[in-house]
Design an enzyme around this catalytic site. Structure first.
Site, short mmCIF file in Angstrom:
data_model
loop_
_atom_site.label_atom_id
_atom_site.label_comp_id
_atom_site.label_asym_id
_atom_site.label_seq_id
_atom_site.Cartn_x
_atom_site.Cartn_y
_atom_site.Cartn_z
N MET A 1 0.97 -0.96 -0.05
CA MET A 1 0.26 -0.10 -0.15
C MET A 1 1.18 1.49 -0.32
SD MET A 1 -2.48 0.90 2.73
CE MET A 1 -1.44 1.07 4.26
N ASN A 2 0.83 2.47 -0.88
CA ASN A 2 0.88 3.12 -0.52
C ASN A 2 0.41 4.57 -0.37
OD1 ASN A 2 1.53 2.63 -3.30
ND2 ASN A 2 2.28 5.18 -3.61
N ASP A 3 0.18 5.88 -0.78
CA ASP A 3 -0.36 6.99 -0.78
C ASP A 3 -2.19 6.53 -0.24
OD1 ASP A 3 1.63 7.74 -2.00
OD2 ASP A 3 0.46 8.88 -3.93
N GLN B 1 -3.13 4.02 -2.53
CA GLN B 1 -2.78 3.10 -3.37
C GLN B 1 -2.16 1.72 -3.44
OE1 GLN B 1 -0.58 5.24 -6.90
NE2 GLN B 1 -3.10 5.35 -6.29
N ASP C 1 9.60 14.80 -3.65
CA ASP C 1 9.77 13.77 -4.07
C ASP C 1 11.48 13.28 -3.35
OD1 ASP C 1 10.16 11.29 -5.27
OD2 ASP C 1 9.53 12.10 -7.62
#
Ligand code: DQQ
Length: 539
Positions: free
Chosen positions: A20-22, A38, A233
């Site tokens: 999982m991300n954002d 995500q 980033d």
């Protein structure tokens, strides 16, 4: 492997398995909190990104729902990337997200619920004429992503911002629309800052200078300041800036140019990225979600079959006392998990001491603590030009007159593993005290493949304030808040001995001069229900 399975959290949001991300498109709709994220359905590393979906009544207990959006169109074939929700005044839900096209061009797409009468918003329609936005001239096609929630102008048009960069200058583009189908670029940028690189996951929202409640994203005018957040980033941290938004020209001007977007304050000085707020019209508050990644090895993630957790959602308000920072605090609903508690009052910790706190197990905790340094020690201590830095000054092992002191979480009895969450106070050359708040991972685990850095930063402490902290411990995550949420630090911790019944809690004072008086309340925390949805739960 019981060591690795111990790491799964009990009250933080996680999918059942995989990567999982954002956080994406959080919103409150017809009695349910919706949360998208995500997600890689195929493994525990980033890739094949689609939108996971879960719903909750209280932001703590969750039902997993089917994937909301998958990569089934040419314009999102290489990934259904990050996006945000906007609720229109008529209740309509608009979702804008970035698609990575079959050629990896970043475009913006529109989606909406197929059945607005379904409170669970299970099915989503992608607008047939997607994409609604392509990278504009002069912008690299790989640097155009993560649309914000929209806000209204006084002319009744909607605006959104999209992060980008030109060379090494981070920029936030602004677009205007009336129908979320056709957009026009607003000339100039919301903000541009040289040297910081690409701005991911821009967030832009108002905060009240008077009220404790949160503001709808379109609020504008008197007693309103704006917050702009970017995810860098280049260094993988979330930075925010408080300032003024000028509607004419769509221009954001920081209050303090030293703390411009992407160079000044961070939401959190530990692991915390790609965060996003939403206005919760149910409780009139602004709530912050954040992705908390792993700091063990990718090999360990693949072995355990999952990676990442979400931070406990936090309310965000302007700190009216300082005026120059936000206050972040775990949503009140997390307190519903509190079970039995232990109270410790006026514990005296002498210089160089470690005090065991008898609380049975210490793997799921909510800790509230206050500390006072004895006044005599403060007076006696010489002024110094020492500059303590959480990251580089040797962590909790570095001794000064007035610190470090705090708690050792996820510690075992022999103290072969422990994570200090602590204050470090320095009496500067001007006679003023300067306080750091840190989390030290250097002795957190006997494992060698985990991150062992020290995190933290300064925390403003006003006259007559005691030092105070709150810590949420949940297996492999430790979320720490100082001075009511002025400075926060989130760590991932992977002990090998201090697990299950062997995890303990200690008070420590490693100062050389100061005796510290501590008062604490420590709650055992229940586990949250985070499980697949079953139809009988609908009501
Ligand atoms: N994650 C998404 C992007 C975003 C990045 C892709 C931030 O949209 O810029 O998974 O973590």
């Amino acid at each position: 492997n019981s060591m690795l399975s111990w790491q799964r959290t009990a009250f933080h949001f996680q999918p059942e398995k995989n990567w999982m991300n954002d956080p994406n498109g959080p919103l409150y709709y017809k009695g349910w909190y919706h949360f998208f994220y995500q997600y890689n359905p195929n493994g525990a590393v980033w890739g094949d990104i689609v939108w996971g979906h879960a719903v909750s009544r209280d932001l703590i207990h969750w039902f997993h729902l089917p994937l909301a959006m998958v990569a089934d169109k040419w314009y999102d074939q290489k990934g259904v990337w990050t996006g945000s929700a906007t609720i229109l005044p008529n209740g309509e839900v608009i979702m804008l997200y970035t698609g990575a096209t079959n050629e990896l061009v970043q475009v913006q797409n529109l989606a909406y619920p197929s059945d607005p009468s379904d409170p669970l918003l299970i099915d989503w329609i992608k607008y047939p004429k997607n994409p609604v936005l392509f990278p504009p001239p002069g912008i690299n096609v790989h640097d155009f992503r993560d649309p914000t929630t929209a806000w209204l102008t006084s002319q009744g048009k909607w605006r959104i911002s999209i992060g980008s960069k030109i060379n090494k200058t981070g920029i936030a583009l602004v677009y205007e629309t009336q129908d979320f189908r056709t957009f026009e670029r607003v000339e100039g940028v919301l903000r541009a800052v040289p040297k910081v690189g690409m701005w991911e996951c821009v967030d832009f929202y108002p905060v009240s200078t008077k009220l404790e409640k949160g503001l709808d994203t379109s609020a504008y005018g008197v007693d309103v300041k704006h917050v702009m957040k970017v995810s860098l980033d280049d260094d993988r941290h979330d930075y925010y800036t408080i300032g003024n938004y000028e509607e004419n020209g769509a221009d954001f001007v920081p209050d303090d140019i030293q703390n411009d977007v992407g160079i000044g304050l961070r939401y959190d000085y530990g692991i915390f990225y790609a965060s996003k707020t939403f206005y919760d019209q149910n409780k009139e508050r602004r709530v912050l979600w954040s992705w908390i990644g792993e700091s063990d090895s990718e090999y360990a993630d693949v072995t355990k079959g999952w990676a990442s957790v979400m931070g406990i959602p936090r309310t965000v308000v302007l700190d009216k006392k300082t005026g120059s920072n936000l206050l972040q605090w775990p949503v009140e609903e997390v307190e519903s998990l509190r079970l039995k508690s232990n109270k410790f009052e006026n514990l005296k910790a002498m210089p160089g001491s470690v005090v065991s706190l008898d609380i049975e197990t210490a793997t799921q905790l909510d800790i509230v603590a206050e500390f006072e340094i004895d006044k005599e020690a403060i007076e006696k201590t010489d002024q110094t030009n020492e500059e303590y830095n959480c990251k580089t000054s040797g962590g909790a092992a570095h001794r000064g007159a007035l610190g470090p002191f705090g708690l050792l979480v996820l510690a075992n009895d022999g103290l072969s593993e422990y994570t200090p969450i602590y204050f470090y106070v320095v009496k500067g050359n001007d006679g003023n005290l300067k306080t750091s708040f840190c989390s030290d991972q250097s002795r957190s685990s006997l494992a060698t493949d985990v991150d062992k850095s020290v995190f933290g930063s300064f925390v403003p402490v006003l006259e007559n304030e005691k030092l105070s902290l709150r810590i949420l411990v949940d297996h492999s995550i430790v979320e720490s808040f100082a001075q009511g949420g002025r400075t926060t630090v989130t760590s991932r911790v992977y002990p090998t001995r201090a697990i299950y019944g062997d995890a303990k809690l200690f008070l420590f004072n490693n100062a050389t001069e100061a005796t510290v008086t501590a008062s604490l309340k420590v709650w055992q925390m229940n586990s949250a229900f985070i499980k697949p949805f079953s139809p009988e739960q609908r009501s």
